[in-house]
Design a protein around this motif. Structure first.
Motif, PDB file in Angstrom:
ATOM      1  N   ASN A  77       0.937  -1.177  -0.071  1.00  0.00           N
ATOM      2  CA  ASN A  77      -0.038   0.064  -0.015  1.00  0.00           C
ATOM      3  C   ASN A  77       1.065   1.070  -0.205  1.00  0.00           C
ATOM      4  OD1 ASN A  77      -2.525  -1.224  -0.137  1.00  0.00           O
ATOM      5  ND2 ASN A  77      -2.672  -1.490   1.970  1.00  0.00           N
ATOM      6  N   ILE A  78       2.017   1.108   0.810  1.00  0.00           N
ATOM      7  CA  ILE A  78       2.894   2.388   0.838  1.00  0.00           C
ATOM      8  C   ILE A  78       3.494   2.474  -0.769  1.00  0.00           C
ATOM      9  CG2 ILE A  78       5.008   3.402   1.786  1.00  0.00           C
ATOM     10  CD1 ILE A  78       4.445   1.925   4.368  1.00  0.00           C
ATOM     11  N   PHE A  79       3.896   1.336  -1.085  1.00  0.00           N
ATOM     12  CA  PHE A  79       4.454   1.384  -2.496  1.00  0.00           C
ATOM     13  C   PHE A  79       3.486   1.974  -3.620  1.00  0.00           C
ATOM     14  CE2 PHE A  79       4.157  -0.766  -6.802  1.00  0.00           C
ATOM     15  CZ  PHE A  79       5.449  -0.477  -7.388  1.00  0.00           C
ATOM     16  N   PHE A  80       2.146   1.832  -3.610  1.00  0.00           N
ATOM     17  CA  PHE A  80       1.230   2.201  -4.441  1.00  0.00           C
ATOM     18  C   PHE A  80       1.192   3.816  -4.331  1.00  0.00           C
ATOM     19  CE2 PHE A  80      -1.027  -2.195  -3.786  1.00  0.00           C
ATOM     20  CZ  PHE A  80      -0.171  -2.638  -4.934  1.00  0.00           C
ATOM     21  N   GLU A  81       1.227   4.089  -3.051  1.00  0.00           N
ATOM     22  CA  GLU A  81       0.923   5.713  -2.790  1.00  0.00           C
ATOM     23  C   GLU A  81       2.173   6.368  -3.456  1.00  0.00           C
ATOM     24  OE1 GLU A  81      -1.637   7.208  -1.992  1.00  0.00           O
ATOM     25  OE2 GLU A  81      -2.542   5.093  -1.729  1.00  0.00           O
ATOM     26  N   LEU A  82       3.194   5.945  -3.030  1.00  0.00           N
ATOM     27  CA  LEU A  82       4.482   6.387  -3.506  1.00  0.00           C
ATOM     28  C   LEU A  82       4.756   6.316  -4.857  1.00  0.00           C
ATOM     29  CD1 LEU A  82       7.406   4.916  -0.977  1.00  0.00           C
ATOM     30  CD2 LEU A  82       6.220   7.112  -0.770  1.00  0.00           C
ATOM     31  N   HIS A  83       4.460   5.238  -5.668  1.00  0.00           N
ATOM     32  CA  HIS A  83       4.289   5.318  -7.114  1.00  0.00           C
ATOM     33  C   HIS A  83       3.343   6.179  -7.814  1.00  0.00           C
ATOM     34  CE1 HIS A  83       4.362   3.497 -11.113  1.00  0.00           C
ATOM     35  NE2 HIS A  83       5.303   2.753 -10.649  1.00  0.00           N
ATOM     36  N   CYS A  84       2.164   6.413  -7.142  1.00  0.00           N
ATOM     37  CA  CYS A  84       1.252   7.136  -7.735  1.00  0.00           C
ATOM     38  C   CYS A  84       1.478   8.781  -7.430  1.00  0.00           C
ATOM     39  CB  CYS A  84      -0.236   7.065  -7.007  1.00  0.00           C
ATOM     40  SG  CYS A  84      -0.913   5.695  -7.407  1.00  0.00           S
ATOM     41  N   THR A  85       2.282   9.138  -6.541  1.00  0.00           N
ATOM     42  CA  THR A  85       2.522  10.421  -6.034  1.00  0.00           C
ATOM     43  C   THR A  85       3.773  10.796  -7.024  1.00  0.00           C
ATOM     44  OG1 THR A  85       2.028  10.342  -3.731  1.00  0.00           O
ATOM     45  CG2 THR A  85       3.618  12.105  -4.246  1.00  0.00           C
ATOM     46  N   ARG A  86       4.822   9.891  -7.094  1.00  0.00           N
ATOM     47  CA  ARG A  86       5.830  10.166  -8.220  1.00  0.00           C
ATOM     48  C   ARG A  86       5.388  10.448  -9.720  1.00  0.00           C
ATOM     49  NH1 ARG A  86       8.852  10.907 -11.763  1.00  0.00           N
ATOM     50  NH2 ARG A  86      10.756  10.055 -12.266  1.00  0.00           N
ATOM     51  N   TRP A  87       4.465   9.825 -10.298  1.00  0.00           N
ATOM     52  CA  TRP A  87       3.951   9.992 -11.552  1.00  0.00           C
ATOM     53  C   TRP A  87       2.782  10.529 -11.765  1.00  0.00           C
ATOM     54  CZ3 TRP A  87       7.583   8.648 -14.629  1.00  0.00           C
ATOM     55  CH2 TRP A  87       8.628   7.658 -14.311  1.00  0.00           C
ATOM     56  N   ASN A  88       2.259  11.165 -10.602  1.00  0.00           N
ATOM     57  CA  ASN A  88       1.011  11.927 -10.712  1.00  0.00           C
ATOM     58  C   ASN A  88       1.074  13.037 -11.758  1.00  0.00           C
ATOM     59  OD1 ASN A  88      -1.735  12.674  -9.826  1.00  0.00           O
ATOM     60  ND2 ASN A  88      -1.082  14.216  -8.769  1.00  0.00           N
ATOM     61  N   ASP A  89       1.870  13.825 -11.706  1.00  0.00           N
ATOM     62  CA  ASP A  89       2.027  14.979 -12.715  1.00  0.00           C
ATOM     63  C   ASP A  89       2.824  14.768 -13.805  1.00  0.00           C
ATOM     64  OD1 ASP A  89       0.171  16.433 -11.008  1.00  0.00           O
ATOM     65  OD2 ASP A  89       1.990  17.289  -9.728  1.00  0.00           O
ATOM     66  N   THR A  90       2.782  13.678 -14.585  1.00  0.00           N
ATOM     67  CA  THR A  90       3.582  13.398 -15.709  1.00  0.00           C
ATOM     68  C   THR A  90       2.550  12.892 -16.669  1.00  0.00           C
ATOM     69  OG1 THR A  90       3.826  11.018 -15.224  1.00  0.00           O
ATOM     70  CG2 THR A  90       5.422  12.605 -14.090  1.00  0.00           C
ATOM     71  N   PRO A  91       3.120  12.857 -18.043  1.00  0.00           N
ATOM     72  CA  PRO A  91       2.346  12.499 -18.952  1.00  0.00           C
ATOM     73  C   PRO A  91       1.920  10.867 -18.791  1.00  0.00           C
ATOM     74  CG  PRO A  91       4.220  13.558 -19.902  1.00  0.00           C
ATOM     75  CD  PRO A  91       4.285  13.363 -18.624  1.00  0.00           C
ATOM     76  N   THR A  92       2.685  10.047 -18.092  1.00  0.00           N
ATOM     77  CA  THR A  92       2.328   8.865 -17.887  1.00  0.00           C
ATOM     78  C   THR A  92       1.892   8.606 -16.287  1.00  0.00           C
ATOM     79  OG1 THR A  92       4.842   8.243 -17.720  1.00  0.00           O
ATOM     80  CG2 THR A  92       3.384   7.849 -19.739  1.00  0.00           C
ATOM     81  N   PRO A  93       0.834   8.773 -15.921  1.00  0.00           N
ATOM     82  CA  PRO A  93       0.591   8.614 -14.491  1.00  0.00           C
ATOM     83  C   PRO A  93       0.572   7.095 -14.135  1.00  0.00           C
ATOM     84  CG  PRO A  93      -1.270   9.472 -15.670  1.00  0.00           C
ATOM     85  CD  PRO A  93      -0.213   9.531 -16.398  1.00  0.00           C
TER      86      PRO A  93
END
Length: 197
Positions: A77-93
């Motif tokens: 669950n932490i992995f998912f949150e970190l991954h989403c935050t990292r890629w949130n404002d990119t062309p490939t969320p």
């Protein structure tokens, strides 16, 4: 199968042709951890140790591997949150913004654990998980599948530090190969990885 293709399909009648596929980088590991360390780029190693010391000055800092099935879901669950935050404002969320993608990978992780193939590791700074690696290991190869990190720790290169500890652990566990899997990302070359296709 490859020999069959070369002899029967790529020869005289050319019913098919071969093209270079995806680049896959891997590192041949040493049996001796000290020898592995001595083969790494000196500048890279110096930078890793410097940034680790900076993190340790801010409190406790540890590299851990999931060894209990109960740990899988909280770390994933932490992995998912970190991954989403990292890629949130990119062309490939991140695809993990979707519940079904999270549920699927979480089930994969649990199944891999039951088969003794899951290699789920993370870095923890004080009480915060700051980087997570989701991979697999068959005892001979460690497959580096997905990594996520806390973007607030970007300046500490926590992804690089995590990779360093993964290499050391793979060596200690008797793996012969660290396989970065598909993709020609430049960070793989800093470890002296070889390319395969």
């Amino acid at each position: 199968f490859d020999d069959y293709l070369i002899q029967n399909l790529l020869g005289k009648y050319k019913t098919s042709k071969r093209i270079i596929g995806d680049s896959c980088s891997y590192i041949m590991l040493e049996k001796d951890v000290e020898k592995l360390i001595s083969n790494l780029d000196e500048k890279l190693l110096k930078n890793i140790h410097y940034k680790e010391r900076k993190l340790k000055k801010k409190g406790s800092f540890e590299f851990k591997k999931v060894s209990d099935e109960k740990q899988i879901e909280p770390i994933m669950n932490i992995f998912f949150e970190l991954h989403c935050t990292r890629w949130n404002d990119t062309p490939t969320p991140s695809k993990f913004r979707f519940v079904e993608e999270r549920e699927f990978l979480l089930q994969v992780a649990k199944n891999l654990f039951k088969s003794n193939l899951l290699h789920l590791t993370y870095l923890i700074q004080n009480d915060d998980v700051i980087s997570v690696h989701f991979g697999m290991s068959d005892g001979n190869k460690l497959y580096g599948y997905l990594t996520a990190f806390d973007i607030r720790y970007r300046k500490f290169s926590v992804g690089v530090i995590l990779d360093y500890h993964l290499l050391l652990l793979a060596c200690k566990e008797g793996c012969e190969v660290f396989d970065f899997l598909r993709g020609d990302e430049s960070y793989k070359n800093q470890w002296g990885a070889f390319n395969n296709y």
